[in-house]
Design an enzyme around this catalytic site. Structure first.
Site, PDB file in Angstrom:
ATOM      1  N   ARG A 194      -4.767   9.402   1.586  1.00  0.00           N
ATOM      2  CA  ARG A 194      -3.666   9.849   1.506  1.00  0.00           C
ATOM      3  C   ARG A 194      -3.291  10.758   0.105  1.00  0.00           C
ATOM      4  O   ARG A 194      -2.347  11.722   0.163  1.00  0.00           O
ATOM      5  CB  ARG A 194      -2.729   8.784   1.286  1.00  0.00           C
ATOM      6  CG  ARG A 194      -2.303   7.811   2.682  1.00  0.00           C
ATOM      7  CD  ARG A 194      -1.696   6.655   2.265  1.00  0.00           C
ATOM      8  NE  ARG A 194      -2.522   5.726   1.948  1.00  0.00           N
ATOM      9  CZ  ARG A 194      -2.262   4.892   0.817  1.00  0.00           C
ATOM     10  NH1 ARG A 194      -1.043   5.190   0.304  1.00  0.00           N
ATOM     11  NH2 ARG A 194      -3.166   4.109   0.239  1.00  0.00           N
ATOM     12  N   VAL A 221       0.777  -1.036  -0.088  1.00  0.00           N
ATOM     13  CA  VAL A 221      -0.004  -0.047  -0.058  1.00  0.00           C
ATOM     14  C   VAL A 221       0.793   1.147   0.034  1.00  0.00           C
ATOM     15  O   VAL A 221       1.782   1.561   1.058  1.00  0.00           O
ATOM     16  CB  VAL A 221      -0.943   0.018   1.158  1.00  0.00           C
ATOM     17  CG1 VAL A 221      -2.123   1.105   1.093  1.00  0.00           C
ATOM     18  CG2 VAL A 221      -1.685  -1.437   1.435  1.00  0.00           C
ATOM     19  N   CYS A 222       0.855   1.880  -1.094  1.00  0.00           N
ATOM     20  CA  CYS A 222       1.995   2.956  -1.260  1.00  0.00           C
ATOM     21  C   CYS A 222       1.523   4.563  -1.648  1.00  0.00           C
ATOM     22  O   CYS A 222       0.235   4.622  -2.192  1.00  0.00           O
ATOM     23  CB  CYS A 222       3.000   2.427  -2.284  1.00  0.00           C
ATOM     24  SG  CYS A 222       3.509   0.823  -2.199  1.00  0.00           S
ATOM     25  N   THR A 223       2.411   5.156  -1.802  1.00  0.00           N
ATOM     26  CA  THR A 223       2.215   6.705  -2.625  1.00  0.00           C
ATOM     27  C   THR A 223       3.356   6.863  -3.350  1.00  0.00           C
ATOM     28  O   THR A 223       4.490   6.385  -2.905  1.00  0.00           O
ATOM     29  CB  THR A 223       2.148   8.051  -1.464  1.00  0.00           C
ATOM     30  OG1 THR A 223       1.023   7.465  -0.301  1.00  0.00           O
ATOM     31  CG2 THR A 223       1.968   9.149  -2.118  1.00  0.00           C
ATOM     32  N   ASN A 277      -3.555   4.142  -3.776  1.00  0.00           N
ATOM     33  CA  ASN A 277      -4.077   2.796  -4.271  1.00  0.00           C
ATOM     34  C   ASN A 277      -5.651   2.571  -4.586  1.00  0.00           C
ATOM     35  O   ASN A 277      -6.303   1.903  -4.647  1.00  0.00           O
ATOM     36  CB  ASN A 277      -3.820   2.027  -3.070  1.00  0.00           C
ATOM     37  CG  ASN A 277      -2.441   1.838  -2.576  1.00  0.00           C
ATOM     38  OD1 ASN A 277      -2.082   2.641  -1.615  1.00  0.00           O
ATOM     39  ND2 ASN A 277      -1.838   0.871  -3.284  1.00  0.00           N
TER      40      ASN A 277
END
Length: 399
Positions: free
Chosen positions: A337, A146-148, A324
């Site tokens: 986010r 789970v990222c940016t 995501n």
């Protein structure tokens, strides 16, 4: 009785309800905060150190390539695999699944495409861990990332690519320490790797010791690439299960990204490969090139490309940013986010964008959260890749 390492961990269902209630009740600091500044070069409690550099020689036999890294990281790798096993046991209240991993998965390693099959065998031998468990360790990254990620262009046409790698959602919440157990155990495994052939750098990557796929990387002077998980009903679990059962038409996401980093010779070639290859799991590929305007987010289902969102400087679109969720849809209210990150990017403006100001954005809660293991910043024109281990001290959002 739960395994000793799991006694303080809340069940996933109860944890989700508790955390959702907490976040919805507190849509103010500490769960969100104003855009940070002056965080680069990194220092203070959120900075946990630099990722160490290693070299993988692609001229060596695949089974030999990872020996040095595994020699140095053997103990944290063993601890991580044991934690995964304990987590599986606590969820299913049985050791039968681990028995299946140890007895059935080893035969499937030979079904992986080369050189990944032999590399995984070499890692198992060097670490002394069962082959099936090393394969399981590699599978986990197809499912829980789970990222940016962001690619931005400054006023001179220079491109910057950066990401927070968030990993471990629902994988064991430690109530006593307010942290994700798997996330905490991953940090000692973060490494930067320079892949070389014929004494020349082919590409560089931030990765985890024992993991042969790539989630973050740069081909110096040519392209940068990160991968974010995409949630879908036709998701990674289905693709991995099909692969285990013998339906192996799709590529592993992280094997595809590594292949692109190793073999693609241009931004356009990489975009074609990432758009058209059938995969085991849906994903977002965030790709940057080496020319003005060369940046995009490729939204993928397992079978096809759903969208390519590119920079459009004429319309004032000087960055692309992916978490995501499909960029044309709103994110979940409990995991926004995107809005926090875009607020900081817009406040920075194209005139002031740099590695330092992007790092500021990635250091702002909730973009920085309890799942964040590392931050990588890249400049393709400068052939620069820097990776920093991260922590999000309390008060901090769980994701």
């Amino acid at each position: 009785m739960q395994p000793p390492g799991m006694r303080r961990m809340m069940p996933a269902s109860g944890l989700l309800l508790a955390l959702c209630a907490a976040v919805l009740a507190q849509d103010v600091p500490p769960y969100t905060e104003d855009c940070r500044s002056g965080t680069y070069p990194p220092a203070g409690p959120t900075f946990q150190g630099l990722a160490p550099w290693y070299t993988v020689n692609l001229d060596q036999p695949p089974s030999e390539r990872w020996k040095k890294i595994i020699s140095d990281k053997k103990q944290p790798l063993m601890a991580m695999i044991q934690q995964i096993k304990d987590l599986v046991k606590s969820i299913f209240h049985s050791e039968k699944l681990i028995d299946l991993v140890d007895t059935k998965l080893p035969a499937l390693v030979g079904k992986l495409p080369p050189p990944f099959d032999e590399e995984i065998k070499g890692i198992a031998e060097a670490s002394g861990q069962p082959l099936g468990e090393i394969l399981l360790f590699n599978i986990f990254y197809e499912l829980f990332t789970v990222c940016t990620s962001v690619v931005a262009e400054d006023m001179s046409g220079k491109l910057f690519h950066a990401r927070n790698l968030d990993f471990g959602l629902f994988l064991g919440w430690d109530v006593k320490n307010n942290s994700w157990t798997i996330t905490e155990m991953l940090r000692p495994l973060v490494v930067n790797v320079e892949f070389r052939r014929n004494n020349k750098t082919v590409f560089v990557s931030t990765s985890f010791a024992g993991y042969v796929g790539m989630l973050t990387g740069m081909k110096p002077g040519i392209l940068t690439l990160t991968m974010n998980e995409r949630f879908s009903l036709d998701g990674g679990y289905i693709g991995v299960l099909e692969w285990i059962l013998g339906v192996r038409q799709g590529a592993w996401m992280s094997f595809l990204t590594r292949s692109v980093l190793e073999n693609a010779t241009s931004y356009e070639e990489a975009k074609t490969l990432l758009s058209k290859t059938v995969m085991l799991a849906p994903a977002y590929f965030i790709l940057g090139g080496n020319q003005s305007g060369e940046a995009c987010v490729i939204t993928r289902s397992r079978q096809s490309c759903l969208d390519i969102w590119e920079l459009d400087l004429q319309k004032g679109q000087w960055y692309v940013l992916e978490t995501n969720y499909d960029h044309w849809k709103p994110p979940l209210p409990i995991d926004d986010r995107r809005r926090a990150a875009m607020k900081c990017m817009n406040r920075t403006t194209q005139k002031n964008i740099s590695i330092a100001t992007i790092y500021d954005m990635l250091s702002t809660k909730p973009v920085l959260n309890k799942l964040t293991t590392y931050t990588t910043v890249m400049s393709v024109s400068d052939s620069k890749l820097e990776a920093y281990l991260r922590d999000c001290p309390d008060p901090c959002i769980p994701w």
